[in-house]
Design a protein around this motif. Structure first.
Motif, PDB file in Angstrom:
ATOM      1  N   HIS A   5       0.865  -1.181   0.000  1.00 44.96           N
ATOM      2  CA  HIS A   5       0.000   0.000   0.000  1.00 44.96           C
ATOM      3  C   HIS A   5       0.900   1.230   0.000  1.00 44.96           C
ATOM      4  O   HIS A   5       1.689   1.428   0.924  1.00 44.96           O
ATOM      5  N   LYS A   6       0.809   2.002  -1.052  1.00 45.11           N
ATOM      6  CA  LYS A   6       1.675   3.164  -1.257  1.00 45.11           C
ATOM      7  C   LYS A   6       3.124   2.704  -1.195  1.00 45.11           C
ATOM      8  O   LYS A   6       3.518   1.841  -1.948  1.00 45.11           O
ATOM      9  N   ALA A   7       3.933   3.239  -0.290  1.00 49.06           N
ATOM     10  CA  ALA A   7       5.354   2.871  -0.233  1.00 49.06           C
ATOM     11  C   ALA A   7       5.642   1.807   0.824  1.00 49.06           C
ATOM     12  O   ALA A   7       6.789   1.504   1.097  1.00 49.06           O
ATOM     13  N   LYS A   8       4.604   1.225   1.409  1.00 52.67           N
ATOM     14  CA  LYS A   8       4.795   0.241   2.484  1.00 52.67           C
ATOM     15  C   LYS A   8       4.447  -1.161   2.013  1.00 52.67           C
ATOM     16  O   LYS A   8       3.607  -1.353   1.137  1.00 52.67           O
ATOM     17  N   ALA A   9       5.104  -2.137   2.633  1.00 52.28           N
ATOM     18  CA  ALA A   9       4.848  -3.537   2.302  1.00 52.28           C
ATOM     19  C   ALA A   9       4.835  -4.352   3.594  1.00 52.28           C
ATOM     20  O   ALA A   9       5.702  -4.181   4.457  1.00 52.28           O
ATOM     21  N   TRP A  10       3.834  -5.225   3.713  1.00 63.06           N
ATOM     22  CA  TRP A  10       3.695  -6.104   4.869  1.00 63.06           C
ATOM     23  C   TRP A  10       3.705  -7.541   4.389  1.00 63.06           C
ATOM     24  O   TRP A  10       2.963  -7.901   3.484  1.00 63.06           O
ATOM     25  N   ARG A  11       4.529  -8.367   5.014  1.00 63.10           N
ATOM     26  CA  ARG A  11       4.553  -9.793   4.674  1.00 63.10           C
ATOM     27  C   ARG A  11       3.581 -10.525   5.594  1.00 63.10           C
ATOM     28  O   ARG A  11       3.634 -10.368   6.814  1.00 63.10           O
ATOM     29  N   PHE A  12       2.690 -11.316   4.978  1.00 57.69           N
ATOM     30  CA  PHE A  12       1.647 -12.034   5.709  1.00 57.69           C
ATOM     31  C   PHE A  12       1.787 -13.513   5.406  1.00 57.69           C
ATOM     32  O   PHE A  12       1.827 -13.918   4.243  1.00 57.69           O
ATOM     33  N   GLY A  13       1.887 -14.333   6.458  1.00 57.99           N
ATOM     34  CA  GLY A  13       2.043 -15.776   6.286  1.00 57.99           C
ATOM     35  C   GLY A  13       0.718 -16.451   5.970  1.00 57.99           C
ATOM     36  O   GLY A  13      -0.208 -16.403   6.787  1.00 57.99           O
ATOM     37  N   LEU A  14       0.612 -17.055   4.799  1.00 58.89           N
ATOM     38  CA  LEU A  14      -0.621 -17.742   4.423  1.00 58.89           C
ATOM     39  C   LEU A  14      -0.831 -19.008   5.256  1.00 58.89           C
ATOM     40  O   LEU A  14      -1.958 -19.451   5.427  1.00 58.89           O
ATOM     41  N   ARG A  15       0.239 -19.599   5.771  1.00 55.72           N
ATOM     42  CA  ARG A  15       0.097 -20.774   6.632  1.00 55.72           C
ATOM     43  C   ARG A  15      -0.326 -20.384   8.042  1.00 55.72           C
ATOM     44  O   ARG A  15      -1.223 -20.966   8.617  1.00 55.72           O
ATOM     45  N   THR A  16       0.356 -19.396   8.605  1.00 52.81           N
ATOM     46  CA  THR A  16       0.139 -19.021  10.006  1.00 52.81           C
ATOM     47  C   THR A  16      -0.945 -17.969  10.193  1.00 52.81           C
ATOM     48  O   THR A  16      -1.431 -17.782  11.303  1.00 52.81           O
ATOM     49  N   GLN A  17      -1.274 -17.266   9.124  1.00 56.93           N
ATOM     50  CA  GLN A  17      -2.221 -16.154   9.158  1.00 56.93           C
ATOM     51  C   GLN A  17      -1.761 -15.071  10.138  1.00 56.93           C
ATOM     52  O   GLN A  17      -2.553 -14.460  10.836  1.00 56.93           O
ATOM     53  N   GLN A  18      -0.448 -14.849  10.167  1.00 61.73           N
ATOM     54  CA  GLN A  18       0.134 -13.818  11.009  1.00 61.73           C
ATOM     55  C   GLN A  18       1.098 -12.979  10.173  1.00 61.73           C
ATOM     56  O   GLN A  18       1.647 -13.461   9.182  1.00 61.73           O
ATOM     57  N   PHE A  19       1.319 -11.754  10.618  1.00 59.52           N
ATOM     58  CA  PHE A  19       2.291 -10.906   9.948  1.00 59.52           C
ATOM     59  C   PHE A  19       3.686 -11.370  10.330  1.00 59.52           C
ATOM     60  O   PHE A  19       3.940 -11.738  11.472  1.00 59.52           O
ATOM     61  N   LEU A  20       4.584 -11.371   9.365  1.00 63.59           N
ATOM     62  CA  LEU A  20       5.914 -11.909   9.573  1.00 63.59           C
ATOM     63  C   LEU A  20       6.898 -10.880  10.108  1.00 63.59           C
ATOM     64  O   LEU A  20       7.987 -11.251  10.561  1.00 63.59           O
ATOM     65  N   ILE A  29      -2.378  -0.969   7.920  1.00 63.80           N
ATOM     66  CA  ILE A  29      -3.041  -1.454   6.701  1.00 63.80           C
ATOM     67  C   ILE A  29      -4.485  -0.961   6.721  1.00 63.80           C
ATOM     68  O   ILE A  29      -5.179  -1.125   7.738  1.00 63.80           O
ATOM     69  N   PRO A  30      -4.961  -0.372   5.657  1.00 66.53           N
ATOM     70  CA  PRO A  30      -6.363   0.051   5.624  1.00 66.53           C
ATOM     71  C   PRO A  30      -7.295  -1.145   5.898  1.00 66.53           C
ATOM     72  O   PRO A  30      -7.059  -2.252   5.416  1.00 66.53           O
ATOM     73  N   ASP A  31      -8.318  -0.917   6.708  1.00 66.38           N
ATOM     74  CA  ASP A  31      -9.236  -1.995   7.104  1.00 66.38           C
ATOM     75  C   ASP A  31      -9.797  -2.752   5.913  1.00 66.38           C
ATOM     76  O   ASP A  31      -9.878  -3.981   5.930  1.00 66.38           O
ATOM     77  N   GLU A  32     -10.179  -2.021   4.854  1.00 68.45           N
ATOM     78  CA  GLU A  32     -10.793  -2.686   3.705  1.00 68.45           C
ATOM     79  C   GLU A  32      -9.795  -3.603   2.983  1.00 68.45           C
ATOM     80  O   GLU A  32     -10.166  -4.645   2.449  1.00 68.45           O
TER      81      GLU A  32
END
Length: 72
Positions: A5-20, A29-32
């Motif tokens: 989103h814009k200049a930011k990046a978040w890594r999200f684990g598809l296995r753990t469903q947690q942010f890395l 992160i915008p709610d939507e």
């Protein structure tokens, strides 16, 4: 997977469903965007498995339990 989103990046684990990573703060992160990611989690996992069949999120065959080591 990576949420961008814009200049930011978040890594999200598809296995753990947690942010890395702790930074940037996942609360930014915008709610939507976050809700859309959660709503499409099944599709995202299926897509991953098609793209990376050698490293699937959900194994197609059950793994055998590892043998326990005996203490000496």
């Amino acid at each position: 997977m990576t949420i961008m989103h814009k200049a930011k990046a978040w890594r999200f684990g598809l296995r753990t469903q947690q942010f890395l990573d702790a930074e940037p703060d996942p609360r930014e992160i915008p709610d939507e965007v976050f809700e859309a990611t959660r709503a499409d989690l099944s599709l995202l996992r299926q897509t991953w498995d098609r793209m990376y069949p050698e490293n699937p999120i959900v194994s197609k065959t059950p793994k055998k339990p590892k043998a326990k080591r005996k203490h000496k």
